[in-house]
Design an enzyme around this catalytic site. Sequence first.
Site, PDB file in Angstrom:
ATOM      1  N   VAL A   4      25.706  53.112 -11.844  1.00  0.00           N
ATOM      2  CA  VAL A   4      24.506  53.491 -12.593  1.00  0.00           C
ATOM      3  C   VAL A   4      23.533  52.335 -12.798  1.00  0.00           C
ATOM      4  O   VAL A   4      22.438  52.545 -13.309  1.00  0.00           O
ATOM      5  CB  VAL A   4      24.875  54.094 -13.971  1.00  0.00           C
ATOM      6  CG1 VAL A   4      25.587  55.421 -13.802  1.00  0.00           C
ATOM      7  CG2 VAL A   4      25.708  53.115 -14.792  1.00  0.00           C
ATOM      8  N   TYR A   5      23.897  51.125 -12.433  1.00  0.00           N
ATOM      9  CA  TYR A   5      22.973  50.001 -12.598  1.00  0.00           C
ATOM     10  C   TYR A   5      21.783  50.192 -11.653  1.00  0.00           C
ATOM     11  O   TYR A   5      21.939  50.235 -10.426  1.00  0.00           O
ATOM     12  CB  TYR A   5      23.655  48.670 -12.300  1.00  0.00           C
ATOM     13  CG  TYR A   5      24.688  48.240 -13.311  1.00  0.00           C
ATOM     14  CD1 TYR A   5      24.920  48.961 -14.478  1.00  0.00           C
ATOM     15  CD2 TYR A   5      25.456  47.091 -13.103  1.00  0.00           C
ATOM     16  CE1 TYR A   5      25.873  48.559 -15.404  1.00  0.00           C
ATOM     17  CE2 TYR A   5      26.403  46.679 -14.032  1.00  0.00           C
ATOM     18  CZ  TYR A   5      26.617  47.414 -15.168  1.00  0.00           C
ATOM     19  OH  TYR A   5      27.566  47.018 -16.079  1.00  0.00           O
TER      20      TYR A   5
END
Length: 327
Positions: free
Chosen positions: A52-53
């Site tokens: 999700v970064y």
Amino acid sequence: MEQRHLGRTGLRVSRIGLGTLTWGRDTDEHDAADLLKAFWEAGGNLVDTADVYGAGESEYLLGKLMEGLVPRRDLVISTKAGSVPDPERRFDGSRGHLLAALDASLARLGTDYVDIWHIHAYDPDTPLEETLQALDLAVSSGRARYAGVSNFCGWQLAKAATWQLAAPGTRTRLASTQMEYSLLQRGIEREVLPAAQDLGVGLLPSSPLGRGVLTAKYRHSTPSDSRGASEHLAPFVAPYLDDTARQIVEAVTTAADGLAVTPLQVALAWVRDRPGVAAPIVGARNVQQLTGALSVEALSLPDEICRALDDVSAPLHRYPDHDWSTL
């Protein structure tokens, strides 16, 4: 850079890790390349990311840089899965989601395996044994070499690690847990850290500099180029700008002045050398910041400094952490 075993495993990691939370969003390809190269040349090998970064851009950028900048074999790549952009369900620990997320991570990273795969957070809506089976399948299939968890509280970590140890040779023991830990956030000392040490799980502290506050950059104002002035990161920094934090920052600054080093070095050396810690994960915006963090390699805090910092930052732990008769 000195290396340490990750928990009770044979995997060795540099005792400082490189975080990539802002890669692909605030950190562009040029700056990321400079950071990765400087880290590798200093002897660092542990690079931490998550699916999700940057909505996957962090993994993609790291994979792109591994093509020609730094040999894949020289890096220990750690990534995470389980966080989802759904306000109704923040975490998905189902076996189907996790394994699909791992395959997507591998594609973005351009590699056949990750060295450490973490479950990003505990999912109360999925049976824990189902979540943990995803780790077993990832390791048995060769898509991950080691497995861990992140943001699990004490009983969750103990339950997960014990479940994995109950069937040696069949289930994959937990190698690590990634948790926020610094002089400004010592909550894991209550139950998580004792559980990790007892069960042989290595600790990878995130935000070891108190979300940047322990560098003392916010002592008098908020720098315009800091995360505290960033629209999407200001709420992340704000909780550590209270009076309690200020007292701890002043103590760190005093210690730094006395040792002729920087507050960053003092704060990072403190958490790096805490019992049970394998490698703090440092996120830097540029090479200058990273160089400052890596310079801590030569620093060991005197015992009296450690005791003073322990005292000023001590969390309030009473019953049941201490015998009721001593309260």
